[in-house]
Design a protein around this motif. Sequence first.
Motif, mmCIF file in Angstrom:
data_model
loop_
_atom_site.group_PDB
_atom_site.id
_atom_site.type_symbol
_atom_site.label_atom_id
_atom_site.label_comp_id
_atom_site.label_asym_id
_atom_site.label_seq_id
_atom_site.Cartn_x
_atom_site.Cartn_y
_atom_site.Cartn_z
ATOM 1 N N LYS A 96 0.685 -1.166 -0.122
ATOM 2 C CA LYS A 96 -0.089 0.039 -0.038
ATOM 3 C C LYS A 96 0.796 1.264 -0.084
ATOM 4 N N LYS A 97 1.931 1.135 0.613
ATOM 5 C CA LYS A 97 3.001 2.470 0.561
ATOM 6 C C LYS A 97 3.673 2.750 -0.657
ATOM 7 N N LEU A 98 3.738 1.602 -1.514
ATOM 8 C CA LEU A 98 4.512 1.787 -2.746
ATOM 9 C C LEU A 98 3.540 2.523 -4.007
ATOM 10 N N THR A 137 1.337 7.087 -8.105
ATOM 11 C CA THR A 137 0.330 7.339 -7.068
ATOM 12 C C THR A 137 0.449 6.007 -6.153
ATOM 13 N N LYS A 138 0.543 6.138 -4.836
ATOM 14 C CA LYS A 138 0.381 5.349 -3.868
ATOM 15 C C LYS A 138 -0.554 4.487 -3.971
ATOM 16 N N SER A 143 -8.201 4.005 -6.431
ATOM 17 C CA SER A 143 -9.544 3.278 -6.075
ATOM 18 C C SER A 143 -9.690 2.098 -6.595
ATOM 19 N N ARG A 144 -10.606 1.359 -5.951
ATOM 20 C CA ARG A 144 -10.727 -0.194 -5.882
ATOM 21 C C ARG A 144 -10.279 -0.765 -7.371
ATOM 22 N N GLY A 145 -11.134 -0.023 -8.126
ATOM 23 C CA GLY A 145 -10.942 -0.563 -9.757
ATOM 24 C C GLY A 145 -9.498 -0.230 -10.218
ATOM 25 N N GLN A 146 -8.749 0.969 -9.955
ATOM 26 C CA GLN A 146 -7.607 0.955 -10.309
ATOM 27 C C GLN A 146 -6.494 0.059 -9.545
ATOM 28 N N ARG A 147 -6.891 -0.159 -8.358
ATOM 29 C CA ARG A 147 -5.994 -1.335 -7.720
ATOM 30 C C ARG A 147 -6.121 -2.554 -8.347
ATOM 31 N N GLY B 13 7.404 4.728 2.992
ATOM 32 C CA GLY B 13 6.156 4.929 3.418
ATOM 33 C C GLY B 13 6.338 4.725 5.204
ATOM 34 N N TYR B 14 7.346 4.211 5.544
ATOM 35 C CA TYR B 14 7.491 3.972 7.088
ATOM 36 C C TYR B 14 8.662 4.899 7.510
#
Lengths: 225, 419
Positions: A96-98, A137-138, A143-147, B13-14
């Motif tokens: 999620k942070k990448l 974008t992280k 959005s869910r569709g983008q993920r 991120g951390y």
Amino acid sequence: MTNPLLKIEQLSVELGGNLILDKVSLSVEQGEIVAVVGASGSGKSTLLHAIAGFTSIGKGSVIIGGKSLSSLSEAELCRFRRTGFGLMTQDFHLLKKLSARRNVAVPQLMVGSKTDEALAHADELLSELGLKEHLETKSENLSRGQRQRVAFARSISTARPFLILDEPTSSLDHETSILLLKLVSKLGNNGTGVLLVTHDDSTIDIADRVYTLDGGKLSLQGDRK
Amino acid sequence: MRLGTLISWLSSGYRSDIIKATIGAMVAITLTVSMAALGESARTAITEQLLGGGDSLRVRPPSLSVGPIELTGSLLPDRALNETAIEAINSIEGVHDVIPELWTRFPVSFRGEIANSNMVSDGAMLGIPYKAVEDDVSPEEWSWEPGDVIPVLAPRSLMVAYNGGFAAANGMPRLREQAVHGISFTIIGGRNSQGRLGERRRVQAQVVGLTSYGDALAAIVPIEVVQWFDQELDVDNPGQATSLIARIEPGIPPEDVQQMIQENGWGAEPLGGVAKELSVALKSVEFGVQVGGGILAFAALMLLVQFYGVLLRERNEDLRIMRSMGESKWSLGSALCFEIAAATVLAVCIGSILGLGFANLGADFATTIISERLGVDLVLSPTLPIAFLSLMTIAAPLFVVLGALPTIRRSLNGSLLTR
């Protein structure tokens, strides 16, 4: 006839004392797209996890590329996950942070690609899937569709003989679903074996064979071959 | 995946959380290092500047005692050390060199003015050759001939005693080291409040500096001054040494030399009683500070471990994903260990540098306070032993990694992506 990429024989999986999969047998040939449909809780995801080696196999066997999954050591399992198949899970499981492009580049780096090459390839894939504006974008901000599209791009970012897709179009609009399914078909035509799990009828149109999973039992619904 | 990329991407991120934890540890290490460095430098400065450096013994003439009663100087006809005796002591193994001393054996009083207050005091003079005080005064300042103003070195211990209690008790201002220079007074030889010996002699004197020499509460003057008074006042054996300082070779235990001198019939006692006790006391304080600082550093590192554990639990999902994609536990574990070790090394190095910086800032402050309170200009130079820094740089990350290892293992042994 060539050896199947995936061969499952009499696979039974119990979780928490409940029999989730009951003597399931299935095979996927090179370039073949096999779909498994079933209602929620029918054991579809458990089947995929067993194939990926995430869940221990109770009875039966899972043979991928001629090797039994249960005979692989920890190191071989790691290598198998890196090089044996691409996986897109129902929950996407992105880092999620990448950024989107880094998420897609990770599998390539794991097989030894250079960082700039991996990122360039990730950019290509994401652009093809309509995410050119979201490369940096992280993933937690998508959005869910983008993920879902990022997860798909990640699953096909390295050339692997086998692809596992769990509900690949569940959060996509019609146009993007068509685009994604075209890409899957293209991969199938290029020799990649695909196992996709879905409850979406439009998705199974690209499948060569369709199985139904109900109460842990698998049955053949249709075979176009 | 390459370790560098893995560490960089995995921590993405951390980093701000990792930096916060690192800063916490760094602050504690800064405090520890500054306290330890300042304490050590204060102890060294006091040892060097008040004690006067290396070990020395004050040797006195052969003593005579009856039972527990020391009769030195009372019954022995000859209290002075002659040339032969000095040579004999100088040749004892472990003695580097000797400095003959000539204490006044006649009544002495001082009359002068300090801070606009007239003062009259009984006292004593200690005559010594120039080589004994060559670090404190120039040869020109130390030369004296009859008719000249007598150059006097004031003992630092006297200065400390004056500023530390006498001044306050008598409503007098404290004196700084610089202010002592140039104080003029009169030395009256042959008379004090207790009585007189022959004709008295009055000579003008002036303080030319401070000295740590000899741990003596006396006016330190050129040896020629006491020799002159001896002759003028007709003292027995004029000009002959009454004691001497035996400076001991570096590395030789002073107790051994003391024993050898005593076995030859001389009285010998180690110098620097007060300063040495002060040094020992400071050593204890410093030890306490180091233990306290060590506990603080330990707590900080433990906090780092705990904080990292919480951070790791937040990243469990990422680790599961990476493992599910085929990254080995070993490479993930290595990346995590390297990450926390690097954070610790950073905290130790920056903390040590900052600690040393603060210690130096504190040293100026402490120097000013000591100077104002005790009138002694101690030079504090906080330094960090390389051995200590090396040990910390190795031990601290090792400690933190070992502390974090169970959490790292738990994180890496979690289930894969089963949902």
